[in-house]
Design a protein around this motif. Structure first.
Motif, PDB file in Angstrom:
ATOM      1  N   ALA A 190       0.855  -1.191   0.000  1.00  0.00           N
ATOM      2  CA  ALA A 190       0.000   0.000   0.000  1.00  0.00           C
ATOM      3  C   ALA A 190       0.888   1.237   0.000  1.00  0.00           C
ATOM      4  O   ALA A 190       1.943   1.251   0.655  1.00  0.00           O
ATOM      5  CB  ALA A 190      -0.913   0.011   1.217  1.00  0.00           C
ATOM      6  N   ARG A 191       0.479   2.248  -0.744  1.00  0.00           N
ATOM      7  CA  ARG A 191       1.127   3.562  -0.740  1.00  0.00           C
ATOM      8  C   ARG A 191       0.005   4.590  -0.680  1.00  0.00           C
ATOM      9  O   ARG A 191      -0.372   5.193  -1.666  1.00  0.00           O
ATOM     10  CB  ARG A 191       1.984   3.761  -1.997  1.00  0.00           C
ATOM     11  N   ASP A 192      -0.550   4.761   0.512  1.00  0.00           N
ATOM     12  CA  ASP A 192      -1.776   5.533   0.666  1.00  0.00           C
ATOM     13  C   ASP A 192      -1.528   7.035   0.624  1.00  0.00           C
ATOM     14  O   ASP A 192      -0.552   7.546   1.192  1.00  0.00           O
ATOM     15  CB  ASP A 192      -2.460   5.198   1.997  1.00  0.00           C
ATOM     16  N   ALA A 193      -2.426   7.726  -0.059  1.00  0.00           N
ATOM     17  CA  ALA A 193      -2.414   9.194  -0.115  1.00  0.00           C
ATOM     18  C   ALA A 193      -3.715   9.637  -0.770  1.00  0.00           C
ATOM     19  O   ALA A 193      -4.263   8.922  -1.617  1.00  0.00           O
ATOM     20  CB  ALA A 193      -1.226   9.712  -0.926  1.00  0.00           C
ATOM     21  N   MET A 194      -4.208  10.790  -0.364  1.00  0.00           N
ATOM     22  CA  MET A 194      -5.347  11.348  -1.079  1.00  0.00           C
ATOM     23  C   MET A 194      -4.931  11.595  -2.522  1.00  0.00           C
ATOM     24  O   MET A 194      -3.775  11.899  -2.816  1.00  0.00           O
ATOM     25  CB  MET A 194      -5.815  12.628  -0.410  1.00  0.00           C
ATOM     26  N   TRP A 231       1.387   5.368  -7.571  1.00  0.00           N
ATOM     27  CA  TRP A 231       0.453   4.626  -8.412  1.00  0.00           C
ATOM     28  C   TRP A 231       1.121   3.397  -9.022  1.00  0.00           C
ATOM     29  O   TRP A 231       0.641   2.279  -8.895  1.00  0.00           O
ATOM     30  CB  TRP A 231      -0.091   5.535  -9.517  1.00  0.00           C
ATOM     31  N   HIS A 232       2.248   3.588  -9.681  1.00  0.00           N
ATOM     32  CA  HIS A 232       2.874   2.504 -10.425  1.00  0.00           C
ATOM     33  C   HIS A 232       3.408   1.406  -9.501  1.00  0.00           C
ATOM     34  O   HIS A 232       3.352   0.217  -9.855  1.00  0.00           O
ATOM     35  CB  HIS A 232       3.994   3.048 -11.307  1.00  0.00           C
ATOM     36  N   ALA A 233       3.911   1.782  -8.328  1.00  0.00           N
ATOM     37  CA  ALA A 233       4.436   0.769  -7.413  1.00  0.00           C
ATOM     38  C   ALA A 233       3.333  -0.181  -6.949  1.00  0.00           C
ATOM     39  O   ALA A 233       3.536  -1.403  -6.891  1.00  0.00           O
ATOM     40  CB  ALA A 233       5.088   1.442  -6.206  1.00  0.00           C
ATOM     41  N   VAL A 234       2.170   0.373  -6.635  1.00  0.00           N
ATOM     42  CA  VAL A 234       1.070  -0.452  -6.132  1.00  0.00           C
ATOM     43  C   VAL A 234       0.480  -1.313  -7.243  1.00  0.00           C
ATOM     44  O   VAL A 234       0.231  -2.516  -7.054  1.00  0.00           O
ATOM     45  CB  VAL A 234      -0.003   0.435  -5.473  1.00  0.00           C
ATOM     46  N   ILE A 235       0.250  -0.720  -8.407  1.00  0.00           N
ATOM     47  CA  ILE A 235      -0.294  -1.497  -9.524  1.00  0.00           C
ATOM     48  C   ILE A 235       0.676  -2.608  -9.924  1.00  0.00           C
ATOM     49  O   ILE A 235       0.273  -3.750 -10.198  1.00  0.00           O
ATOM     50  CB  ILE A 235      -0.598  -0.587 -10.725  1.00  0.00           C
ATOM     51  N   ALA A 236       1.967  -2.299  -9.939  1.00  0.00           N
ATOM     52  CA  ALA A 236       2.972  -3.286 -10.361  1.00  0.00           C
ATOM     53  C   ALA A 236       2.998  -4.495  -9.430  1.00  0.00           C
ATOM     54  O   ALA A 236       3.135  -5.644  -9.882  1.00  0.00           O
ATOM     55  CB  ALA A 236       4.353  -2.644 -10.422  1.00  0.00           C
ATOM     56  N   THR A 237       2.876  -4.257  -8.132  1.00  0.00           N
ATOM     57  CA  THR A 237       2.915  -5.363  -7.168  1.00  0.00           C
ATOM     58  C   THR A 237       1.576  -6.075  -7.085  1.00  0.00           C
ATOM     59  O   THR A 237       1.491  -7.302  -7.212  1.00  0.00           O
ATOM     60  CB  THR A 237       3.307  -4.844  -5.774  1.00  0.00           C
ATOM     61  N   ASN A 238       0.515  -5.322  -6.874  1.00  0.00           N
ATOM     62  CA  ASN A 238      -0.777  -5.911  -6.524  1.00  0.00           C
ATOM     63  C   ASN A 238      -1.556  -6.463  -7.715  1.00  0.00           C
ATOM     64  O   ASN A 238      -2.404  -7.335  -7.531  1.00  0.00           O
ATOM     65  CB  ASN A 238      -1.648  -4.879  -5.812  1.00  0.00           C
ATOM     66  N   LEU A 239      -1.304  -5.946  -8.907  1.00  0.00           N
ATOM     67  CA  LEU A 239      -2.056  -6.401 -10.076  1.00  0.00           C
ATOM     68  C   LEU A 239      -1.146  -7.058 -11.116  1.00  0.00           C
ATOM     69  O   LEU A 239      -1.350  -8.220 -11.471  1.00  0.00           O
ATOM     70  CB  LEU A 239      -2.832  -5.234 -10.700  1.00  0.00           C
ATOM     71  N   VAL A 298      -6.865   5.191  -3.783  1.00  0.00           N
ATOM     72  CA  VAL A 298      -7.271   5.022  -5.182  1.00  0.00           C
ATOM     73  C   VAL A 298      -6.395   3.987  -5.875  1.00  0.00           C
ATOM     74  O   VAL A 298      -6.889   3.117  -6.619  1.00  0.00           O
ATOM     75  CB  VAL A 298      -7.230   6.372  -5.925  1.00  0.00           C
ATOM     76  N   ASN A 299      -5.105   4.043  -5.651  1.00  0.00           N
ATOM     77  CA  ASN A 299      -4.197   3.081  -6.284  1.00  0.00           C
ATOM     78  C   ASN A 299      -4.441   1.665  -5.758  1.00  0.00           C
ATOM     79  O   ASN A 299      -4.557   0.713  -6.531  1.00  0.00           O
ATOM     80  CB  ASN A 299      -2.734   3.502  -6.103  1.00  0.00           C
ATOM     81  N   TYR A 300      -4.540   1.533  -4.453  1.00  0.00           N
ATOM     82  CA  TYR A 300      -4.736   0.222  -3.835  1.00  0.00           C
ATOM     83  C   TYR A 300      -6.090  -0.370  -4.224  1.00  0.00           C
ATOM     84  O   TYR A 300      -6.186  -1.540  -4.623  1.00  0.00           O
ATOM     85  CB  TYR A 300      -4.640   0.363  -2.315  1.00  0.00           C
TER      86      TYR A 300
END
Length: 241
Positions: free
Chosen positions: A86-90, A99-107, A145-147
């Protein structure tokens, strides 16, 4: 000979509980991890579960990692895609890197890992894939949003791939945990937990990692062969899909 199960992010938190539950169910388990060598070594020492280091964001590394697992334990029959960050932020403060770090790992990590074991499962006419999504992939969450996008993507991945695997006796399912008592969640200030998070959960408590692992153990069992493309929501009643 017992089947081989590979769990990504399998040495800590929910992943460690899944690895241990599958070992207790009689599977030969490989637990992947990305970075914390000390914790991985401690997990191996405590459980005797084999641990393997690679980053699920790296397609080539996933291929080499799966080869090592299969060389040591045998063909992978069960894949649990649990690794996540998770890389949480409004949203107005979220960076492209977040955005890219979370999408790359989680999806993308699901693609990278599943693509390595899919041909073998098709050839052997057997496979079990379980993707660990999240309640926030089902309902959304401000500041994630990213997560939420990545975890919602996991569910689309699950439903589509289940249709491709069904004729080959490969099931693909998802588990969506709610707030679970991992190190990350328990690090949230107690006041915030009591005032903002627990009131959202009808059962009035956090989940426990072993409660999530039991969902996974059920889905990978032979008795669950008629269940595919499904989502198990383990969230204490916080959200009904």
């Amino acid at each position: 000979m017992s089947r081989v199960a590979l769990v990504t992010g399998g040495t800590r938190g929910i992943g460690a509980a899944i690895s241990t539950a599958l070992q207790n169910a009689g599977y030969r388990v490989a637990a992947n991890y990305a970075g914390n060598d000390e914790r991985a070594a401690a997990f191996h020492q405590a459980t005797d579960i084999a641990v393997f280091k690679w980053d699920v964001r790296d397609y080539a590394a996933c291929g080499e990692g799966v080869k090592r697992v299969e060389r040591d334990l045998g063909p992978v029959d069960i894949l649990v895609n649990n690794a996540g960050i998770a890389r949480d932020a409004m949203f107005h403060k979220m960076t492209p890197e977040d955005w890219h770090a979370v999408i790359a790992t989680n999806l993308t990590g699901l693609f990278n890992m599943t693509h390595q074991v899919w041909p073998g499962m098709r050839e052997r006419q057997f496979g079990r894939i379980v993707n660990i999504s999240s309640v926030n992939g089902q309902k959304g969450q401000a500041g994630q949003v990213n997560y939420a996008a990545s975890k919602a993507g996991d569910l689309g991945f699950t439903k589509a791939l289940a249709q491709e695997g069904a004729s080959k006796n490969i099931t693909v399912n998802a588990v969506c945990p709610g707030y679970t008592g991992t190190e990350m969640v328990r690090a949230i200030p107690e006041e915030l937990l009591k005032e903002r998070i627990l009131p959202q959960i009808p059962v009035g408590r956090l989940g426990e990692p072993h409660e999530i692992s039991r969902c996974v153990a059920f889905l990978v069992a032979d008795e669950a062969s008629f269940i595919t493309g499904a989502t198990i929501s383990a969230n204490g009643g916080q959200f009904f899909a």
